[in-house]
Design a protein around this motif. Structure first.
Motif, PDB file in Angstrom:
ATOM      1  N   SER A   9      60.442  -0.398   4.582  1.00  0.00           N
ATOM      2  CA  SER A   9      59.430  -1.383   4.185  1.00  0.00           C
ATOM      3  C   SER A   9      60.033  -2.624   3.542  1.00  0.00           C
ATOM      4  CB  SER A   9      58.429  -0.750   3.208  1.00  0.00           C
ATOM      5  OG  SER A   9      57.757   0.343   3.803  1.00  0.00           O
ATOM      6  N   GLY A  10      61.349  -2.639   3.422  1.00  0.00           N
ATOM      7  CA  GLY A  10      62.007  -3.795   2.837  1.00  0.00           C
ATOM      8  C   GLY A  10      61.909  -3.885   1.329  1.00  0.00           C
ATOM      9  N   LEU A  11      61.689  -2.751   0.661  1.00  0.00           N
ATOM     10  CA  LEU A  11      61.509  -2.751  -0.788  1.00  0.00           C
ATOM     11  C   LEU A  11      62.764  -2.343  -1.550  1.00  0.00           C
ATOM     12  CD1 LEU A  11      57.946  -1.131  -0.998  1.00  0.00           C
ATOM     13  CD2 LEU A  11      58.549  -3.561  -1.128  1.00  0.00           C
ATOM     14  N   THR A  12      63.872  -2.132  -0.846  1.00  0.00           N
ATOM     15  CA  THR A  12      65.089  -1.659  -1.498  1.00  0.00           C
ATOM     16  C   THR A  12      66.250  -2.617  -1.252  1.00  0.00           C
ATOM     17  OG1 THR A  12      65.977  -0.374   0.371  1.00  0.00           O
ATOM     18  CG2 THR A  12      64.308   0.690  -0.998  1.00  0.00           C
ATOM     19  N   VAL A  13      67.290  -2.407  -2.050  1.00  0.00           N
ATOM     20  CA  VAL A  13      68.545  -3.135  -1.862  1.00  0.00           C
ATOM     21  C   VAL A  13      69.523  -2.161  -1.214  1.00  0.00           C
ATOM     22  CG1 VAL A  13      70.407  -4.394  -2.990  1.00  0.00           C
ATOM     23  CG2 VAL A  13      68.086  -4.489  -3.922  1.00  0.00           C
ATOM     24  N   GLY A  14      69.709  -2.253   0.060  1.00  0.00           N
ATOM     25  CA  GLY A  14      70.599  -1.324   0.752  1.00  0.00           C
ATOM     26  C   GLY A  14      69.925  -0.025   1.132  1.00  0.00           C
ATOM     27  N   ARG A  71      63.703  -4.980  -7.641  1.00  0.00           N
ATOM     28  CA  ARG A  71      63.714  -5.438  -9.033  1.00  0.00           C
ATOM     29  C   ARG A  71      65.065  -5.192  -9.702  1.00  0.00           C
ATOM     30  NH1 ARG A  71      58.436  -6.192 -11.276  1.00  0.00           N
ATOM     31  NH2 ARG A  71      56.782  -5.668  -9.796  1.00  0.00           N
ATOM     32  N   GLY A  72      65.885  -4.314  -9.143  1.00  0.00           N
ATOM     33  CA  GLY A  72      67.188  -4.017  -9.731  1.00  0.00           C
ATOM     34  C   GLY A  72      68.344  -4.689  -9.039  1.00  0.00           C
ATOM     35  N   PHE A 103      59.731  -0.447 -11.296  1.00  0.00           N
ATOM     36  CA  PHE A 103      60.942   0.364 -11.354  1.00  0.00           C
ATOM     37  C   PHE A 103      62.095  -0.358 -10.668  1.00  0.00           C
ATOM     38  CE2 PHE A 103      57.584   3.809 -11.248  1.00  0.00           C
ATOM     39  CZ  PHE A 103      57.698   4.125 -12.594  1.00  0.00           C
ATOM     40  N   GLN A 104      63.294  -0.060 -11.142  1.00  0.00           N
ATOM     41  CA  GLN A 104      64.491  -0.652 -10.542  1.00  0.00           C
ATOM     42  C   GLN A 104      65.323   0.368  -9.771  1.00  0.00           C
ATOM     43  OE1 GLN A 104      64.677  -2.093 -14.563  1.00  0.00           O
ATOM     44  NE2 GLN A 104      65.799  -3.895 -13.874  1.00  0.00           N
ATOM     45  N   LEU A 105      65.151   1.631 -10.109  1.00  0.00           N
ATOM     46  CA  LEU A 105      65.832   2.721  -9.409  1.00  0.00           C
ATOM     47  C   LEU A 105      64.844   3.847  -9.171  1.00  0.00           C
ATOM     48  CD1 LEU A 105      69.282   3.103 -11.259  1.00  0.00           C
ATOM     49  CD2 LEU A 105      68.993   2.711  -8.815  1.00  0.00           C
ATOM     50  N   PHE A 106      64.967   4.502  -8.037  1.00  0.00           N
ATOM     51  CA  PHE A 106      64.093   5.632  -7.713  1.00  0.00           C
ATOM     52  C   PHE A 106      64.950   6.796  -7.251  1.00  0.00           C
ATOM     53  CE2 PHE A 106      61.083   7.419  -4.254  1.00  0.00           C
ATOM     54  CZ  PHE A 106      60.667   8.446  -5.096  1.00  0.00           C
ATOM     55  N   PHE A 107      64.892   7.906  -8.007  1.00  0.00           N
ATOM     56  CA  PHE A 107      65.595   9.142  -7.664  1.00  0.00           C
ATOM     57  C   PHE A 107      64.554  10.112  -7.117  1.00  0.00           C
ATOM     58  CE2 PHE A 107      68.244   7.018 -10.660  1.00  0.00           C
ATOM     59  CZ  PHE A 107      69.543   7.396 -10.401  1.00  0.00           C
ATOM     60  N   VAL A 148      72.009  -1.616 -13.918  1.00  0.00           N
ATOM     61  CA  VAL A 148      71.741  -0.733 -12.782  1.00  0.00           C
ATOM     62  C   VAL A 148      73.054  -0.355 -12.108  1.00  0.00           C
ATOM     63  CG1 VAL A 148      70.812  -0.667 -10.433  1.00  0.00           C
ATOM     64  CG2 VAL A 148      69.372  -1.434 -12.322  1.00  0.00           C
ATOM     65  N   ASN A 149      73.908  -1.336 -11.865  1.00  0.00           N
ATOM     66  CA  ASN A 149      75.196  -1.062 -11.219  1.00  0.00           C
ATOM     67  C   ASN A 149      76.074  -0.164 -12.081  1.00  0.00           C
ATOM     68  OD1 ASN A 149      74.568  -2.659  -8.974  1.00  0.00           O
ATOM     69  ND2 ASN A 149      75.382  -4.513  -9.926  1.00  0.00           N
ATOM     70  N   ALA A 150      76.046  -0.386 -13.392  1.00  0.00           N
ATOM     71  CA  ALA A 150      76.853   0.439 -14.297  1.00  0.00           C
ATOM     72  C   ALA A 150      76.346   1.878 -14.321  1.00  0.00           C
ATOM     73  CB  ALA A 150      76.831  -0.157 -15.701  1.00  0.00           C
TER      74      ALA A 150
END
Length: 273
Positions: free
Chosen positions: A107-112, A235-236, A90-94, A242-244
Motif C-alpha cells: 500500500s506504499g505505507l512503509t520504508v522498504g 513516519r519513521g 506509529f513509526q515501527l510495526f512488529f 528508529v535506525n538505532a
C-alpha cells in the motif's frame, strides 16, 4: 596602540567609576542555549512479543539514555494493522505474521520491504495442577472441559494451533470445547484464569514464568513456522532513533534477548525446552 591613549583623562575617570565589580555582578546572566529535546518514537508490537519487546526497550534505553525514548503499544496484529491504515502515528510495526507488513508495503505505507525479526513457537499450557506434565495426554484423550486458542482467522498463533489440531486429527473431537481469544494474549488469560483447562499459547508467554516441565512445546513439524515481520512506516523514515533501535535489535545482544524468550531466527535451531 592602547585604546586608553585616545580617551581623555577626565572621561577615563568617569568610566572607571561606573565599571566596578558590583556593577558587573548586576548584569543579567547570559541565557543558556536550550538543549534539543530527546526524540520519542512510537512503535506497535504484536501482543505475543510484548515481554521480549519490553526487555529490548529497557536495555536499549539504558545504553542510549541521551538518545531518546521508545514508547510501545501492544495488541493484536489485525487491530494494529487497521489502526495504521487509518493513520495511527506509529513509526515501527512488529507484527505476529508476514501478511500484514507485506500488505502495508504493497500500500506504499512503509520504508522498504518487511524484515523477519523472529520466528515464534507454540506451546500447550495448563494452569491446572492435575494437568502438569500431562498436557499432551489430556489433549489427545479429550480429558478437558475447554481448550483456549487465538482466533485462527485473526491471529497467526491461532492458525498454527489449528494446524496442530489438524496434524493430530483432533479438530472434530475438540471443536465443541474451543474458546477463541482475539489474540494469543487473550488465549493465555483464559487458561491463567481457569476458564480453560488447556490452551495453545506462545512459548514466549511461559518460558520465563513457568518451570520447564509445565508446558508442552509443540514439535515444529506439526505447524508451519510462525515468521514475524517488522516494517518501518513512513513516519519513521527520517528518524535516527528508529535506525538505532533497529540496529540494536539486529545486534548480538538484541538477538540474545529475543532468543531467550523462546523465539528463533530463520537460520537457528529451536530453543531447547
Amino acid at each position: 596602540m592602547r585604546l586608553a591613549r585616545f580617551i581623555p583623562p577626565v572621561l577615563m575617570v568617569i568610566l572607571t567609576a561606573f565599571v566596578t565589580p558590583n556593577s558587573l555582578a548586576q548584569l543579567p546572566p547570559l541565557k543558556a542555549q536550550k538543549a534539543k529535546p530527546a526524540e520519542v518514537i512510537h512503535i506497535a508490537s504484536a501482543a505475543n512479543f510484548s515481554m521480549a519487546m519490553k526487555q529490548l526497550i529497557a536495555e536499549f534505553e539504558s545504553q542510549h539514555n541521551n538518545a531518546g525514548r521508545v514508547k510501545a503499544s501492544y495488541g493484536s496484529s489485525g487491530k494494529i494493522y487497521a489502526q495504521i491504515k487509518h493513520g495511527a502515528p506509529f513509526q515501527l510495526f512488529f507484527s505476529a505474521d508476514q501478511e500484514k507488513p507485506q500488505a502495508l508495503f504493497n500500500s506504499g505505507l512503509t520504508v522498504g520491504k518487511p524484515i523477519t525479526y523472529a520466528v515464534g513457537a507454540l506451546a500447550l499450557w495448563s494452569n491446572n495442577a492435575e494437568f502438569k506434565q500431562r498436557e499432551q495426554q489430556k489433549l489427545q484423550t479429550g480429558q478437558f472441559n475447554k481448550l483456549a486458542l487465538a482466533n485462527p482467522k485473526l491471529a497467526p498463533y491461532g492458525a498454527a494451533a489449528l494446524e496442530v489440531l489438524e496434524s493430530l486429527n483432533l479438530i472434530s473431537t475438540t471443536r465443541s470445547k474451543w474458546v477463541l481469544g482475539e489474540n494469543v494474549a487473550q488465549a493465555y488469560q483464559f487458561v491463567a484464569s481457569g476458564n480453560a483447562e488447556l490452551g495453545f499459547i506462545a512459548l514466549s508467554q511461559v518460558i520465563h514464568n513457568s518451570h520447564n516441565d509445565d508446558y508442552w512445546a509443540l514439535p515444529r513439524h506439526l505447524y508451519k513456522p510462525i515468521k514475524q515481520d517488522l516494517v518501518v512506516l513512513k513516519r519513521g523514515e527520517h528518524s535516527q532513533l528508529v535506525n538505532a533501535f533497529l540496529a540494536f535489535i539486529k545486534s548480538d545482544q538484541g538477538q540474545r534477548i529475543i532468543h531467550s524468550h523462546g523465539y528463533t531466527s530463520l537460520d537457528t535451531k529451536e530453543p531447547s525446552q
